[in-house]
Design a protein around this motif. Structure first.
Motif, mmCIF file in Angstrom:
data_model
loop_
_atom_site.group_PDB
_atom_site.id
_atom_site.type_symbol
_atom_site.label_atom_id
_atom_site.label_comp_id
_atom_site.label_asym_id
_atom_site.label_seq_id
_atom_site.Cartn_x
_atom_site.Cartn_y
_atom_site.Cartn_z
ATOM 1 N N SER A 114 35.000 -13.811 -37.460
ATOM 2 C CA SER A 114 35.518 -14.188 -38.728
ATOM 3 C C SER A 114 37.041 -14.589 -38.475
ATOM 4 N N ALA A 115 37.765 -13.780 -37.437
ATOM 5 C CA ALA A 115 39.190 -14.281 -37.311
ATOM 6 C C ALA A 115 39.105 -15.739 -36.558
ATOM 7 N N THR A 116 38.002 -16.019 -35.718
ATOM 8 C CA THR A 116 38.307 -17.435 -35.170
ATOM 9 C C THR A 116 37.945 -18.380 -36.122
ATOM 10 N N THR A 117 37.204 -18.308 -36.904
ATOM 11 C CA THR A 117 36.609 -19.182 -37.800
ATOM 12 C C THR A 117 37.805 -19.396 -38.808
ATOM 13 N N GLY A 118 38.407 -18.300 -39.205
ATOM 14 C CA GLY A 118 39.882 -18.454 -40.092
ATOM 15 C C GLY A 118 40.836 -19.311 -39.458
ATOM 16 N N VAL A 119 40.930 -19.259 -38.283
ATOM 17 C CA VAL A 119 42.097 -20.169 -37.622
ATOM 18 C C VAL A 119 41.707 -21.604 -37.531
ATOM 19 N N VAL A 120 40.233 -21.693 -37.122
ATOM 20 C CA VAL A 120 39.834 -23.021 -37.139
ATOM 21 C C VAL A 120 39.854 -23.728 -38.774
ATOM 22 N N ILE A 121 39.662 -23.095 -39.542
ATOM 23 C CA ILE A 121 39.882 -23.674 -41.173
ATOM 24 C C ILE A 121 41.044 -23.825 -41.244
ATOM 25 N N LEU A 122 42.133 -23.121 -40.641
ATOM 26 C CA LEU A 122 43.588 -23.384 -40.787
ATOM 27 C C LEU A 122 44.092 -24.574 -40.126
ATOM 28 N N LEU A 123 43.462 -24.872 -38.953
ATOM 29 C CA LEU A 123 43.768 -26.313 -38.203
ATOM 30 C C LEU A 123 43.084 -27.214 -39.310
ATOM 31 N N ALA A 124 42.013 -27.107 -39.810
ATOM 32 C CA ALA A 124 41.193 -28.076 -40.300
ATOM 33 C C ALA A 124 42.299 -28.431 -41.643
#
Length: 560
Positions: A198-208
């Motif tokens: 969940s944390a990784t996906t959150g960071v990915v969404i942030l970069l997006a």
């Protein structure tokens, strides 16, 4: 001067990014803690009431993981139920498949971009958590506080990384993420490091949301996160039972198979995500990417995990069989010292489940006391030195489990407990002490008397009344083992209701022993020694039933 400025900016970005990530992870932890405290009993019931329906198992896995926000922790929890015989390995496959769906909830929440309400969440959550008298409102307050902190962490990371939108080396690095293999490996490695997909996906969404990451790259990173989340479950299974290692392998198999299925279809998955996500045709370039991609990644992540589950859930049996073939049963080894069966440290983060594990361990401990009680009369009155030593060794095992249970409960006390959890914890401590006292009564009193009988070389008769009384006490304690293991209130009430009958049997034995002593004559030393041994056995058996009844009363008190 330019070099110094660049260094300072890089340092500021790093500090802001790491600080935001720390706040994000702490917020997720706090939100999860609040949800676990509010829904802990519900999670236990969900897992305990699983049927053989694979879809029910998958829905359960999704629901539990939505609360815990860690599919690897769900896997660890499931392992305990498989080891306890409460769930089959095939059922666990369904739960593990569903757990991946549960981890997508956080990504969906993050993608809604409600950062502007973060401070309101923090304020409202803190007020409810700190000042409410209701434990339920405090738990939900902690959840809301954690959610607010999560968004504040996201906002901080967004502010810190904003200058990177125009930094060419970083843009080039993000461009390389369009290589799906590289992105998957990076997503897996980062998830293994932070132990949260969940944390990784959150960071990915942030970069997006910065407009520097393409949808295809974000999907590949999210797929890699699913693989990386297996790391915790695999590590936790080292040194555990075959079932524990098989459940971890099921987790790995499911996520790796899912990644392989979609590796060459990332482009199609991206098109599906664009089709089901809102579009901002009035924007162009980076601004449009920043507006559309976060929601598209969240939807692709959910679609990917739901599709994998719906596709592979038909193969729970073959996957379970493959796990069994990959992890064969080890040949049995001689166990030198008894060990707890159920007190896995992973459960300490979820008090309701941890307390349930202690209940199962108390059942394990009480079964040893029953074995002592079953062997004691014969060993004391007629047994050999070897049989008496075996009885003493069983008490050593009871003492080891007693120490392990108290140590585990001591660690659990450091967690944030509800009033009900704290009460249940104290009941478990008292129950463990009563059971340990039962073992000590047999070992200290009866083994000593048995050794005296052997040393004095006397024969001790056993009457039918004594046998009937001892059987009644044994049956009461056998019922207690079942009551502890199942929480059956009717069994507990039945144990208490047996008191008049057992007291009458004890009185009959006492009268009979007194009559036999009188008939044997005051000067007969052997008769006197035999009477002392029998009287001591009678007294210990009465105290054992007293302890059994007190534990049964504790079980009834908890239900009321």
């Amino acid at each position: 001067m330019l070099l110094a400025t660049t260094t300072i900016n890089a340092l500021e970005i790093s500090i802001g990014l790491l600080g935001g990530l720390a706040l994000f992870l702490y917020g997720m932890h706090k939100m999860s803690d609040g949800l676990k405290a509010a829904a802990g009993e519900g999670m236990k019931l969900l897992l305990a009431r699983l049927t053989n329906n694979r879809f029910a198992a998958a829905l359960t896995g999704a629901a539990v993981t939505a609360v815990i926000q860690s599919s690897s922790v769900t896997t660890v929890l499931v392992v305990g139920f498989v080891s306890a015989g409460l769930m089959s390995l095939q059922q666990s496959v369904g739960v593990i498949m569903g757990s991946n769906i549960g981890t997508t909830i956080t990504a969906q929440i993050i993608a809604f971009k409600v950062t502007k309400y973060a401070w309101l969440m923090v304020a409202a959550g803190f007020a409810s958590w700190s000042f409410s008298r209701s434990s339920t409102l405090r738990d939900y307050g902690a959840m809301l506080l954690g959610l607010g902190l999560l968004f504040l962490g996201m906002d901080q990371m967004s502010v810190a990384t904003y200058p990177l939108r125009s930094y060419e080396p970083f843009i080039d690095l993000m461009g390389r993420m369009d290589n799906p293999l590289l992105a998957i490996l990076l997503g897996a490695a980062f998830t293994a490091l932070v132990q949260s997909s969940s944390a990784t996906t959150g960071v990915v969404i942030l970069l997006a949301s910065q407009g520097v990451l393409s949808l295809e790259a974000g999907i590949a990173l999210a797929i890699g996160a699913n693989i990386g989340t297996c790391f915790t479950a695999v590590i936790s299974s080292f040194g555990k039972s075959a079932d524990a290692r098989r459940a971890a392998i099921v987790h790995v198999l499911f996520n790796v198979i899912g990644a392989l299925l979609w590796f060459f279809l990332i482009g199609y998955l991206a098109e599906i995500a664009r089709a089901i996500s809102p579009s901002f045709a009035d924007l162009e370039g980076t601004a449009r990417l920043a507006a559309e991609t976060p929601r598209q990644i969240a939807n692709a992540n959910t679609f990917f995990n739901v599709a994998n589950t719906l596709l592979l859930i038909w193969f729970t049996g073959p996957i379970a069989n493959l796990a069994i073939r990959l992890i064969p049963e080890r040949p049995p080894q001689e166990v030198k010292q008894i060990e707890p069966k159920y007190l896995a440290p992973e459960y300490l983060q979820t008090p309701a489940l941890a307390l349930d594990r202690v209940r199962l361990e108390l059942g394990h401990m009480s079964s040893l006391v029953v074995e002592m009680l079953r062997l004691a009369p014969r060993a004391v009155l007629h047994g050999t030195t070897y049989e008496l030593r075996a009885l003493a060794n069983l008490d050593d095992d009871v003492d080891l489990l007693h120490a392990a249970i108290l140590n585990y409960l001591g660690k659990l006390q450091r967690q944030e407990l509800t009033a009900d959890d704290a009460s249940q914890l104290q009941t478990h401590i008292i129950t463990a002490n009563y059971l340990e006292n039962c073992g000590d009564l047999i070992e200290t009193n009866l083994v000593t008397q048995g050794n005296r009988r052997i040393a004095l070389r006397i024969k001790v008769p056993q009457t039918k009344a004594e046998t009937e009384f001892e059987r009644a006490v044994l049956e009461a304690m056998e019922s207690l083992v079942k009551a502890i293991g199942s929480g059956d209130q009717e069994l507990a009430a039945d144990i208490i209701a047996r008191r008049p009958h057992i007291d009458r049997l004890a009185d009959d034995v006492g009268d009979l022993l007194a009559a036999e002593l009188a008939m044997g004559g005051e000067g007969n030393e052997d008769s006197l020694q035999a009477f002392r041994i029998q009287a001591d056995l009678l007294g210990v058996m009465k105290r054992l039933y007293h302890n059994t009844r007190r534990i049964a009363e504790l079980l009834l008190d908890k239900s009321e």
